[in-house]
Design a protein around this motif. Structure first.
Motif, PDB file in Angstrom:
ATOM      1  N   UNK A   1      49.471  63.310 -83.043  1.00  0.00           N
ATOM      2  CA  UNK A   1      50.504  62.383 -83.671  1.00  0.00           C
ATOM      3  C   UNK A   1      50.938  62.819 -84.984  1.00  0.00           C
ATOM      4  N   UNK A   2      52.278  62.465 -85.080  1.00  0.00           N
ATOM      5  CA  UNK A   2      52.963  62.959 -86.290  1.00  0.00           C
ATOM      6  C   UNK A   2      53.495  64.145 -86.163  1.00  0.00           C
ATOM      7  N   UNK A   3      53.252  65.137 -85.302  1.00  0.00           N
ATOM      8  CA  UNK A   3      53.979  66.291 -85.106  1.00  0.00           C
ATOM      9  C   UNK A   3      54.436  66.607 -84.068  1.00  0.00           C
TER      10      UNK A   3
ATOM     11  N   UNK B   1      55.924  61.523 -82.067  1.00  0.00           N
ATOM     12  CA  UNK B   1      56.617  60.514 -83.123  1.00  0.00           C
ATOM     13  C   UNK B   1      56.324  59.132 -82.764  1.00  0.00           C
ATOM     14  N   UNK B   2      55.758  58.826 -81.595  1.00  0.00           N
ATOM     15  CA  UNK B   2      55.658  57.473 -81.346  1.00  0.00           C
ATOM     16  C   UNK B   2      55.456  57.162 -79.728  1.00  0.00           C
ATOM     17  N   UNK B   3      54.908  56.153 -79.400  1.00  0.00           N
ATOM     18  CA  UNK B   3      54.988  55.591 -77.775  1.00  0.00           C
ATOM     19  C   UNK B   3      55.626  54.380 -77.602  1.00  0.00           C
TER      20      UNK B   3
ATOM     21  N   UNK C   1      58.286  59.115 -78.215  1.00  0.00           N
ATOM     22  CA  UNK C   1      59.478  60.113 -78.623  1.00  0.00           C
ATOM     23  C   UNK C   1      58.719  61.317 -79.305  1.00  0.00           C
TER      24      UNK C   1
ATOM     25  N   UNK D   1      47.539  56.441 -82.093  1.00  0.00           N
ATOM     26  CA  UNK D   1      47.912  57.016 -83.363  1.00  0.00           C
ATOM     27  C   UNK D   1      46.882  58.029 -84.022  1.00  0.00           C
TER      28      UNK D   1
ATOM     29  N   UNK E   1      58.765  65.331 -80.880  1.00  0.00           N
ATOM     30  CA  UNK E   1      59.278  66.094 -82.065  1.00  0.00           C
ATOM     31  C   UNK E   1      60.611  66.395 -82.028  1.00  0.00           C
ATOM     32  N   UNK E   2      61.257  66.579 -80.836  1.00  0.00           N
ATOM     33  CA  UNK E   2      62.798  67.150 -80.595  1.00  0.00           C
ATOM     34  C   UNK E   2      63.618  65.887 -80.577  1.00  0.00           C
ATOM     35  N   UNK E   3      63.298  64.649 -80.890  1.00  0.00           N
ATOM     36  CA  UNK E   3      64.126  63.623 -80.754  1.00  0.00           C
ATOM     37  C   UNK E   3      64.462  63.188 -79.561  1.00  0.00           C
TER      38      UNK E   3
END
Lengths: 157, 157
Positions: free
Chosen positions: B91-93, B96-98, B3, B86, B5-7
């Protein structure tokens, strides 16, 4: 939110079992199974309730209502939860991964939260997300409405 | 897949930098930054190339083509990669996840892989996924075509 076995985004959850003493206890059990979260460390209370709604599904006649809760945690707790998520009992079966929700709209007016809303959500998970963001004060009703208006999925409805 | 940063869902990737000695080296650097994968442990070769295509974008005039690679790993390596994801620099920027991709269709004919294809993908990431599944022999062209036909997104086009 989680990527589910069915290819859709949703929240951790499941059916209240006979051994669960309350709705909160049932959710705690599912949190443990799907997220690896110890409900003793992260206890849910009635104050964490966001919404409930009637539910009718032929293949799940015993389920009469959906109860949705949101628990506020610290950034350090998020890190701990994410680090431990892969160890959950149902990881790799019911749960195919965890993602954070982008809570911003980028300068093009679509990427970020509106684009995220155009993913494929199970049941009412998309509405539950919007309700939780308002209830927890993370977004205002106006911010939600403006993002929903931009999302293409909504336009198609 | 990640996922972003742009959704939207996509693959790890980025722009080849001046210091990258080859396309493979550039991808290796992005694998490290976005997935926490050490390119020395998971070296890419030209044989892992899946597809390339021209690219035109006003805000990224220096990018002329997209190169897509797929690396086959063992189940134990997947576990190691997921456990370490993680800790990636971005990660976190950017990330947002795998999530894993469900590679099956459930008995209702939609949930699973076809439903996954109805998520919001960046650029040509959805096509890249389909290409990689065929190239690696995970799915046949016929299985892909039948899933694409069921996905609602395709129907709307």
């Amino acid at each position: 939110m989680q990527m589910r076995f069915d290819g859709k985004l949703g929240f951790a959850g499941g059916i209240i079992e006979v051994e669960d003493e309350s709705v909160e206890a049932g959710i705690g059990r599912e949190m443990l199974e799907e997220m690896g979260i110890d409900p003793a460390v992260y206890p849910l209370s009635k104050g964490d309730h966001v919404s409930s709604q009637p539910f009718h599904c032929e293949t799940l006649p015993q389920v009469k209502a959906l109860h949705f809760y949101a628990l506020e945690v610290t950034e350090a707790q998020i890190a701990e939860i994410e680090n431990n998520a892969r160890n959950a009992i149902h990881y790799g079966e019911e749960v195919l991964g965890w993602v954070r929700v982008p809570l911003y709209t980028m300068t093009d007016g679509y990427n970020g939260f509106p684009a995220f809303l155009d993913n494929n959500f199970v049941g009412n998970a998309r509405d539950q997300l919007l309700e939780a963001l308002i209830k927890t004060g993370i977004m205002t009703k106006e911010e939600i409405d403006s993002a929903v208006k931009v999302a293409k999925f909504s336009k198609n409805q």
